[in-house]
Write a protein that holds these residues in place. Structure first.
Motif, PDB file in Angstrom:
ATOM      1  N   UNK A  49      -2.497 -17.620 -22.483  1.00 11.71           N
ATOM      2  CA  UNK A  49      -2.689 -18.258 -21.178  1.00 11.71           C
ATOM      3  C   UNK A  49      -3.839 -17.612 -20.412  1.00 11.71           C
ATOM      4  N   UNK A  50      -3.824 -16.293 -20.265  1.00  9.34           N
ATOM      5  CA  UNK A  50      -4.878 -15.588 -19.531  1.00  9.34           C
ATOM      6  C   UNK A  50      -5.992 -15.168 -20.493  1.00  9.34           C
ATOM      7  N   UNK A  51      -6.757 -16.155 -20.932  1.00  9.09           N
ATOM      8  CA  UNK A  51      -7.773 -15.917 -21.956  1.00  9.09           C
ATOM      9  C   UNK A  51      -9.151 -15.594 -21.404  1.00  9.09           C
ATOM     10  N   UNK A  52      -9.407 -15.843 -20.125  1.00  9.95           N
ATOM     11  CA  UNK A  52     -10.728 -15.597 -19.555  1.00  9.95           C
ATOM     12  C   UNK A  52     -11.055 -14.106 -19.591  1.00  9.95           C
ATOM     13  N   UNK A  53     -12.127 -13.752 -20.312  1.00 10.55           N
ATOM     14  CA  UNK A  53     -12.531 -12.352 -20.497  1.00 10.55           C
ATOM     15  C   UNK A  53     -11.390 -11.514 -21.083  1.00 10.55           C
ATOM     16  N   UNK A  54     -10.499 -12.176 -21.838  1.00 10.29           N
ATOM     17  CA  UNK A  54      -9.356 -11.496 -22.471  1.00 10.29           C
ATOM     18  C   UNK A  54      -8.515 -10.730 -21.457  1.00 10.29           C
ATOM     19  N   UNK A  55      -8.323 -11.339 -20.283  1.00  7.78           N
ATOM     20  CA  UNK A  55      -7.566 -10.685 -19.218  1.00  7.78           C
ATOM     21  C   UNK A  55      -6.147 -10.344 -19.638  1.00  7.78           C
ATOM     22  N   UNK A  56      -5.472 -11.281 -20.298  1.00  8.34           N
ATOM     23  CA  UNK A  56      -4.085 -11.043 -20.684  1.00  8.34           C
ATOM     24  C   UNK A  56      -3.951  -9.924 -21.685  1.00  8.34           C
ATOM     25  N   UNK A  57      -4.801  -9.913 -22.709  1.00  9.98           N
ATOM     26  CA  UNK A  57      -4.722  -8.881 -23.742  1.00  9.98           C
ATOM     27  C   UNK A  57      -5.066  -7.505 -23.190  1.00  9.98           C
ATOM     28  N   UNK A  58      -6.124  -7.435 -22.381  1.00 11.42           N
ATOM     29  CA  UNK A  58      -6.518  -6.152 -21.799  1.00 11.42           C
ATOM     30  C   UNK A  58      -5.447  -5.641 -20.841  1.00 11.42           C
ATOM     31  N   UNK A  59      -4.829  -6.540 -20.085  1.00 11.04           N
ATOM     32  CA  UNK A  59      -3.761  -6.132 -19.165  1.00 11.04           C
ATOM     33  C   UNK A  59      -2.604  -5.483 -19.916  1.00 11.04           C
ATOM     34  N   UNK A  60      -2.243  -6.066 -21.068  1.00  9.70           N
ATOM     35  CA  UNK A  60      -1.170  -5.480 -21.869  1.00  9.70           C
ATOM     36  C   UNK A  60      -1.590  -4.132 -22.448  1.00  9.70           C
ATOM     37  N   UNK A  61      -2.872  -3.996 -22.793  1.00 13.52           N
ATOM     38  CA  UNK A  61      -3.358  -2.701 -23.254  1.00 13.52           C
ATOM     39  C   UNK A  61      -3.242  -1.644 -22.171  1.00 13.52           C
TER      40      UNK A  61
END
Length: 398
Positions: A49-61
Motif C-alpha cells: 500500500x505505502x509504495x511511494x519511495x518504499x515508505x512502507x518497507x523502510x518504516x518497517x525496517x
C-alpha cells in the motif's frame, strides 16, 4: 542431561491462585486478539500500500531496528512501571502506528515506527485473523489503485482501542512487592544486572552457536512480510488478496504451532521438528526460484494459497521450537537469553526490510534457499547421529 527434560511448567495445587489468574488470562488473551489482529494485517499491507519511495518497507525496517535496540532494556521498563502499566503503554505504540497509516508520510510513519519499536519490545505476539478484514474491505481499482483503505484502518483503530481498554482491567501484580522501587539506585542496579546478564550470554558458546538459527528465523519472517506479499501475492491476487493469503498463512502458522508444540519433549525432538520445517521452506523457495511464474485466475489463487500455507507451517515450527530451545538451554538466565533472541531476530528482520528495495526477488530467494537447505541438512545429520542439538548449530558455521 538437564537440557533433555521437557519444558513443562510445574502444576500448582493452589486452586485459589489458579482461579484468581483465570480472569486475567481471559482479559489478556482478548486484548491481544484485538490488538494484533489489527497490527498483523497492517504490517502485511505495508509493502503493497505505502509504495511511494518504499515508505512502507523502510518504516518497517526502522520499526524493527528500534525493536532491536529497546529489546535489551524492555524488562527494566516493565519492572519500573509494573506489568499492567507496561502492557497499557505498549499498546499505545501499535495504536499510533495504525493511526499514522491514515495519513502516511515520512513525518508520520517514521516517528510512529520508532515509538512502536519501543512499545513492541514490551509486548509481542502475532495473530492472523485481522487479514480477513483486509480481504473483506479492500477493493482493487483501475490502474493499480486500491479503495477501502481508510475504512480498513478505522476498523483496525477501533479494534486497537478496544484491546487497549481491556488491558486497563488487568489486576496489578504487586501484592508481594515484586516491582522495584522507583529510585535511581534501584534503576541503576537493575541496569547493571541486566547488562551483565546479556553480556554473559554472549560469551556462552551455546548462545553463539544458535545465533545463526535465530537470525534465519527473522529472515524467513521478513521474507513473507516484505517480499511474498509484494512480489507474489499482489501480482496474482491484487492488493485486496493480500489479506486472504496472509490469513491462510496465519491459520497454518497457528495450527502448526499448537501441534508441534505438543511434540516438543527435549533437544532430540527439536532437531527433528526443525529439520522438517526448514526442509518445507526450502522446497517452497526452490519452487519459487526455478519453476514459479505469476498465474492469474483460479490456478494462480490456489498456488499462492498453497505457498502461504507451506510457509506458515515452517514459521510455526520456528516460533515454537526456537523458544523451546532457548528455554531449555538457558533455564538459569531466561531474561538475558530471550533478550538475545529478540535482538538478533529483530535485527535480521530490519536488515531485510532495509535491503528489500535494492535487491531482486531472485537474490532474496537464493539466499533464503541456501540458508534453509544448510539448516535442514545440519539438523538431519545431528538427529541421525543421536548427538545433542548443539552439533547442528556448530555445523552451521562450516
Amino acid at each position: 542431561m538437564d537440557e533433555e527434560a521437557p519444558l513443562v511448567a510445574e502444576r500448582s495445587d493452589n486452586k485459589t491462585t489458579t482461579k484468581n489468574h483465570t480472569r486475567d488470562i481471559h482479559i489478556l488473551s482478548s486484548a491481544f486478539l484485538f490488538i494484533f489482529l489489527a497490527y498483523g494485517a497492517v504490517q502485511n499491507l505495508e509493502s503493497t500500500i505505502n509504495t511511494e519511495a518504499d515508505l512502507g518497507t523502510v518504516s518497517l525496517g526502522i520499526l524493527y531496528s528500534s525493536f532491536t535496540v529497546f529489546s535489551l532494556v524492555a524488562s527494566l521498563v516493565v519492572r519500573s512501571l509494573g506489568s499492567k502499566n507496561a502492557l497499557v503503554l505498549g499498546t499505545t505504540g501499535y495504536w499510533l502506528f495504525i493511526a499514522a497509516n491514515l495519513w502516511p508520510s515520512w513525518y508520520t510513519m517514521v516517528p510512529a515506527s520508532l515509538y512502536l519499536g519501543f512499545a513492541a519490545s514490551i509486548i509481542w505476539v502475532a495473530e492472523f485473523i485481522g487479514n480477513l478484514f483486509s480481504l473483506a474491505l479492500l477493493r482493487d481499482g483501475s490502474e493499480g489503485t486500491t479503495s477501502g483503505t481508510t475504512l480498513l484502518f478505522i476498523v483496525f483503530l477501533c479494534s486497537m482501542t478496544l484491546g487497549t481498554i481491556l488491558m486497563c482491567f488487568l489486576r496489578k501484580r504487586d501484592a508481594k512487592g515484586e516491582e522495584l522501587p522507583d529510585s535511581p539506585v534501584s534503576f541503576y542496579s537493575s541496569m547493571v544486572s541486566l547488562s551483565k546478564s546479556v553480556i554473559t550470554s554472549l560469551f556462552d558458546s551455546r548462545m553463539l552457536l544458535i545465533i545463526p538459527l535465530i537470525a534465519y528465523s527473522g529472515l524467513q519472517q521478513a521474507f513473507v512480510w516484505a517480499e511474498f506479499t509484494k512480489y507474489i501475492v499482489e501480482p496474482a491476487l491484487g492488493v485486496s488478496g493480500v489479506g486472504g493469503a496472509m490469513a491462510v498463512f496465519g491459520a497454518f502458522d497457528a495450527i502448526c504451532s499448537l501441534t508441534v508444540g505438543r511434540f516438543t519433549s527435549g533437544l532430540k525432538s527439536i532437531t527433528l521438528i526443525v529439520s522438517v520445517g526448514a526442509f518445507i521452506q526450502f522446497i517452497v523457495l526452490l519452487w519459487l526460484l526455478l519453476k514459479y511464474s505469476v498465474t492469474s485466475g483460479g490456478l494462480g489463487m490456489i498456488l499462492t494459497l498453497l505457498i502461504a500455507a507451506a510457509w506458515g507451517i515452517g514459521d510455526g515450527v520456528f516460533n515454537t521450537q526456537l523458544s523451546a530451545l532457548v528455554g531449555m538451554l538457558f533455564k538459569h538466565d531466561m531474561e538475558g537469553a530471550f533478550a538475545q533472541l529478540k535482538l538478533w531476530q529483530s535485527g535480521s528482520i530490519a536488515v531485510v526490510f532495509f535491503l528489500s528495495p535494492y535487491i531482486t526477488l531472485q537474490t532474496m530467494l537464493s539466499g533464503n534457499a541456501c540458508c534453509s537447505l544448510h539448516l535442514s541438512s545440519c539438523v538431519s545429520v545431528s538427529h541421525s547421529t543421536g548427538r545433542e542439538s548443539i552439533l547442528w548449530c556448530r555445523l552451521i558455521f562450516s
